[in-house]
Write a protein that holds these residues in place. Structure first.
Motif, PDB file in Angstrom:
ATOM      1  N   LYS A 114      22.337  13.064  12.568  1.00 53.05           N
ATOM      2  CA  LYS A 114      23.849  13.330  11.931  1.00 53.05           C
ATOM      3  C   LYS A 114      23.996  14.522  12.618  1.00 53.05           C
ATOM      4  O   LYS A 114      25.255  14.757  13.107  1.00 53.05           O
ATOM      5  N   LEU A 115      23.230  15.885  12.512  1.00 52.03           N
ATOM      6  CA  LEU A 115      23.650  16.974  13.045  1.00 52.03           C
ATOM      7  C   LEU A 115      23.809  17.067  14.552  1.00 52.03           C
ATOM      8  O   LEU A 115      24.749  17.563  14.978  1.00 52.03           O
ATOM      9  N   ILE A 116      22.876  16.297  15.231  1.00 50.83           N
ATOM     10  CA  ILE A 116      23.025  16.193  16.692  1.00 50.83           C
ATOM     11  C   ILE A 116      24.381  15.566  17.065  1.00 50.83           C
ATOM     12  O   ILE A 116      25.139  15.916  18.001  1.00 50.83           O
ATOM     13  N   ILE A 117      24.870  14.401  16.405  1.00 50.47           N
ATOM     14  CA  ILE A 117      26.058  13.869  16.784  1.00 50.47           C
ATOM     15  C   ILE A 117      27.268  14.692  16.189  1.00 50.47           C
ATOM     16  O   ILE A 117      28.188  14.824  17.092  1.00 50.47           O
ATOM     17  N   THR A 118      27.234  15.516  15.214  1.00 48.53           N
ATOM     18  CA  THR A 118      28.104  16.220  15.046  1.00 48.53           C
ATOM     19  C   THR A 118      28.172  17.300  16.058  1.00 48.53           C
ATOM     20  O   THR A 118      29.405  17.812  16.422  1.00 48.53           O
ATOM     21  N   LEU A 119      27.225  17.963  16.345  1.00 51.99           N
ATOM     22  CA  LEU A 119      27.172  19.007  17.380  1.00 51.99           C
ATOM     23  C   LEU A 119      27.797  18.340  18.737  1.00 51.99           C
ATOM     24  O   LEU A 119      28.436  19.161  19.609  1.00 51.99           O
ATOM     25  N   SER A 120      27.274  17.458  18.970  1.00 52.73           N
ATOM     26  CA  SER A 120      27.989  16.753  20.363  1.00 52.73           C
ATOM     27  C   SER A 120      29.322  16.512  20.295  1.00 52.73           C
ATOM     28  O   SER A 120      30.088  16.801  21.098  1.00 52.73           O
ATOM     29  N   LYS A 121      30.054  16.321  19.100  1.00 46.73           N
ATOM     30  CA  LYS A 121      31.722  16.104  18.881  1.00 46.73           C
ATOM     31  C   LYS A 121      32.172  17.343  19.125  1.00 46.73           C
ATOM     32  O   LYS A 121      33.307  17.540  19.810  1.00 46.73           O
ATOM     33  N   ILE A 122      31.372  18.445  18.460  1.00 46.77           N
ATOM     34  CA  ILE A 122      31.966  19.935  18.607  1.00 46.77           C
ATOM     35  C   ILE A 122      31.948  20.448  19.880  1.00 46.77           C
ATOM     36  O   ILE A 122      32.870  21.182  20.478  1.00 46.77           O
ATOM     37  N   THR A 123      30.893  20.154  20.709  1.00 48.82           N
ATOM     38  CA  THR A 123      30.630  20.883  22.102  1.00 48.82           C
ATOM     39  C   THR A 123      30.999  19.963  23.088  1.00 48.82           C
ATOM     40  O   THR A 123      31.015  20.483  24.512  1.00 48.82           O
ATOM     41  N   ASN A 124      31.323  18.726  22.854  1.00 50.93           N
ATOM     42  CA  ASN A 124      31.542  17.773  23.913  1.00 50.93           C
ATOM     43  C   ASN A 124      30.164  17.549  24.879  1.00 50.93           C
ATOM     44  O   ASN A 124      30.645  17.101  25.919  1.00 50.93           O
ATOM     45  N   GLU A 155      21.786  27.787  17.187  1.00 44.83           N
ATOM     46  CA  GLU A 155      22.301  29.069  16.899  1.00 44.83           C
ATOM     47  C   GLU A 155      22.247  29.944  18.055  1.00 44.83           C
ATOM     48  O   GLU A 155      23.015  30.785  18.525  1.00 44.83           O
ATOM     49  N   GLU A 156      20.948  29.854  18.867  1.00 45.68           N
ATOM     50  CA  GLU A 156      20.751  30.675  20.027  1.00 45.68           C
ATOM     51  C   GLU A 156      21.492  30.078  21.202  1.00 45.68           C
ATOM     52  O   GLU A 156      22.081  30.932  21.904  1.00 45.68           O
ATOM     53  N   ALA A 157      21.554  28.922  21.200  1.00 45.02           N
ATOM     54  CA  ALA A 157      22.342  28.212  22.556  1.00 45.02           C
ATOM     55  C   ALA A 157      24.075  28.437  22.290  1.00 45.02           C
ATOM     56  O   ALA A 157      24.718  28.603  23.395  1.00 45.02           O
ATOM     57  N   PHE A 158      24.605  27.993  20.818  1.00 45.77           N
ATOM     58  CA  PHE A 158      25.984  27.975  20.797  1.00 45.77           C
ATOM     59  C   PHE A 158      26.564  28.931  19.794  1.00 45.77           C
ATOM     60  O   PHE A 158      27.615  29.023  19.814  1.00 45.77           O
ATOM     61  N   GLY A 159      25.652  29.953  19.332  1.00 45.00           N
ATOM     62  CA  GLY A 159      26.087  30.933  18.297  1.00 45.00           C
ATOM     63  C   GLY A 159      26.331  30.571  16.998  1.00 45.00           C
ATOM     64  O   GLY A 159      26.225  29.198  16.568  1.00 45.00           O
ATOM     65  N   LEU A 160      26.260  31.526  16.170  1.00 45.41           N
ATOM     66  CA  LEU A 160      26.351  31.167  14.665  1.00 45.41           C
ATOM     67  C   LEU A 160      27.452  30.485  14.096  1.00 45.41           C
ATOM     68  O   LEU A 160      27.172  29.467  13.437  1.00 45.41           O
ATOM     69  N   ASP A 161      28.565  30.755  14.770  1.00 43.69           N
ATOM     70  CA  ASP A 161      29.808  29.974  14.259  1.00 43.69           C
ATOM     71  C   ASP A 161      29.516  28.536  14.571  1.00 43.69           C
ATOM     72  O   ASP A 161      30.303  27.818  13.658  1.00 43.69           O
ATOM     73  N   ILE A 162      29.279  28.084  15.658  1.00 45.43           N
ATOM     74  CA  ILE A 162      29.198  26.509  15.749  1.00 45.43           C
ATOM     75  C   ILE A 162      28.104  26.043  15.068  1.00 45.43           C
ATOM     76  O   ILE A 162      28.323  24.759  14.700  1.00 45.43           O
TER      77      ILE A 162
END
Length: 179
Positions: free
Chosen positions: A48-58, A14-21
């Motif tokens: 799973k959360l890390i992999i999902t975040l990776s896909k969202i943020t590249n 949340e701090e690094a990417f924001g609440l929406d991400i």
């Protein structure tokens, strides 16, 4: 895996990417994001959360793990009881993780399975240690090591050598860089 790892991960995202991400990550991972610091959870949910975040943020998953490890170091340090005497450098603190902290975690939480550190060799400027964990999160460990060095105002050169294909066993070579 102890819940504090999950709660801190969500706070850091949340701090690094924001609440929406953060919310998008939870939604796409089909994770309600309901964790308590003292609960125990399957580590695969964090993966799973890390992999999902990776896909969202590249951002590669390994890099996210390292960033998380470095960011969470001070937060975890604050949860530890004061050491007597307090640690003065990175190497003594890393040794205390296996010799003291993991032992205490197992006493408090008998079901906990923290990673194992085997120390191969150490001098005043070099340390070689093996990380062993069925969770295969050596990049989080790398980040924690970097966070530890930063805390002690020491600069380290760190290399990682997978000792098996799954990376459940990784050798870390740490060298202090003289200032």
């Amino acid at each position: 895996m102890k819940g504090i790892i999950f709660t801190e991960f969500l706070d850091i995202v949340e701090e690094a990417f924001g609440l929406d991400i953060c919310q998008e990550m939870l939604d796409k991972a089909e994770d309600e994001g309901i964790y308590t610091a003292v609960g125990s959870y399957d580590h695969r949910a964090l993966v799973k959360l890390i992999i999902t975040l990776s896909k969202i943020t590249n951002v590669p998953a390994e890099q996210l793990q390292e960033i998380y490890g470095e960011a969470v170091f001070l937060r975890l340090l604050k949860t530890l009881p004061a050491m007597d005497p307090p640690h003065q450098d990175t190497f003594s603190f890393i040794r205390s993780v296996e010799d003291h902290i993991h032992t205490e975690v197992k006493k408090l939480y008998p079901d906990a399975t923290p990673p194992q550190f085997d120390f191969i060799t150490q001098t005043s400027t070099k340390m070689i240690m093996d990380y062993k964990s069925a969770r295969c999160m050596s990049h989080v460990c790398l980040g924690l090591i970097k966070g530890c060095a930063k805390h002690f105002s020491q600069e380290l050169k760190v290399s990682m050598e997978p000792m098996n294909k799954s990376q459940s066993h990784v050798r870390f070579n740490l060298s202090l860089i003289a200032e």
